[in-house]
Design a protein around this motif. Structure first.
Motif, short mmCIF file in Angstrom:
data_model
loop_
_atom_site.label_atom_id
_atom_site.label_comp_id
_atom_site.label_asym_id
_atom_site.label_seq_id
_atom_site.Cartn_x
_atom_site.Cartn_y
_atom_site.Cartn_z
N ASP A 1 -0.71 -66.41 40.67
CA ASP A 1 0.65 -65.97 40.43
C ASP A 1 1.41 -65.79 41.75
O ASP A 1 2.48 -66.37 41.96
N MET B 1 1.89 -69.09 43.73
CA MET B 1 3.03 -69.88 43.26
C MET B 1 4.33 -69.35 43.85
O MET B 1 5.18 -70.10 44.35
N THR B 2 4.49 -68.01 43.80
CA THR B 2 5.71 -67.41 44.33
C THR B 2 5.83 -67.64 45.82
O THR B 2 6.90 -67.95 46.34
N ALA C 1 6.88 -71.19 46.57
CA ALA C 1 8.27 -71.50 46.23
C ALA C 1 9.24 -70.74 47.13
O ALA C 1 10.20 -71.31 47.64
N ILE C 2 9.00 -69.45 47.33
CA ILE C 2 9.94 -68.61 48.09
C ILE C 2 9.64 -68.73 49.58
O ILE C 2 10.53 -69.04 50.38
N VAL D 1 12.37 -71.64 50.00
CA VAL D 1 13.72 -71.08 50.06
C VAL D 1 13.97 -70.33 51.36
O VAL D 1 15.03 -70.47 51.97
N ILE E 1 14.76 -72.70 54.16
CA ILE E 1 16.11 -73.26 54.06
C ILE E 1 17.15 -72.23 54.48
O ILE E 1 18.12 -72.53 55.18
N MET E 2 16.93 -70.96 54.07
CA MET E 2 17.86 -69.90 54.45
C MET E 2 17.88 -69.73 55.97
O MET E 2 18.95 -69.61 56.59
#
Lengths: 141, 79
Positions: free
Chosen positions: B50, B53-54, B57-58, B62, B65-66
């Motif tokens: 779990d 996966m997070t 992805a984060i 993300v 990219i931020m």
């Protein structure tokens, strides 16, 4: 960024990313994952689209008013589902005692309102992420 | 499996030190993405798919990219 390879590959791969995100969201009560990772994957797919095709087309694909409505609507949906428990005389976010059908163990439609709650969380997280990124990109110009 | 764990944790420590020592912020962000990816594999080995996966992805997607968006608005090199 104006690169043919990046555009073609992202156009090819974005549907699969979104399908995987939806899979993770809807199997939140059966397998690892759930609302937060699934929503993050969905948001990342739109961020990839914005990166590959530019800010204008990204805004066209997911305008600010739509993502804003999704964000607020998802959290209102969550709170209303929780309020059903209070309505029937139990606590906030009561599941089985509030009358949600439990279904068969292992099926997609089981576990009372957990799939609906996970859907709300997924929409909220994904649209929040898209709004954050688009706001950041827009201020740059 | 034990050896793989040790190698991954050593790589993790190396990445953390490298992020702290790099003067080029863009390189630091890329090293940080590698850190996140190794951390995701470690979460998988710790039997929490779990969180893995997070993290993938984060942490690797993300956040990188931020950071890149923030660097494109400010300067690239650290003073």
């Amino acid at each position: 960024m104006d690169d043919l390879i990046v555009k073609y590959i992202s156009r090819l791969i974005i549907p699969f990313i979104q399908l995987y995100g939806i899979f993770v969201i809807f199997h939140g009560h059966l397998s690892p994952g759930g609302g937060f990772p699934g929503g993050a994957i969905l948001g990342a797919s739109i961020i990839l689209y914005t990166l590959a095709f530019g800010a204008e087309r990204g805004h066209e694909k997911m305008p600010h008013r739509v993502s804003e409505k999704l964000e607020s609507g998802a959290i209102i949906w969550y709170i209303l589902l929780g309020m059903v428990g209070i309505w029937t005389g139990n606590q906030f976010l009561t599941n089985q005692a509030a009358g949600f059908p439990m279904g068969e163990i292992g099926a997609i439609l089981s576990g009372g309102f957990i799939p609906l709650i996970t859907l709300a969380i997924g929409l909220k997280v994904g649209s929040t992420m898209i709004t954050l990124f688009h706001t950041m990109i827009k201020e740059e110009q | 499996m034990q050896i793989l764990n040790v190698i991954l944790i050593l790589f993790l420590i190396l990445c953390a030190l490298a992020v702290e020592r790099t003067k080029d912020l863009l390189s630091a962000v890329i090293i940080f993405a590698a850190y996140s990816l190794v951390m995701a594999v470690l979460w998988l080995l710790l039997r929490s798919p779990d969180v893995a996966m997070t993290e993938a992805a984060i942490g690797a997607g993300v956040t990188t990219i931020m950071f890149v968006a923030v660097i494109s608005r400010t300067r690239r090199m650290e003073k």
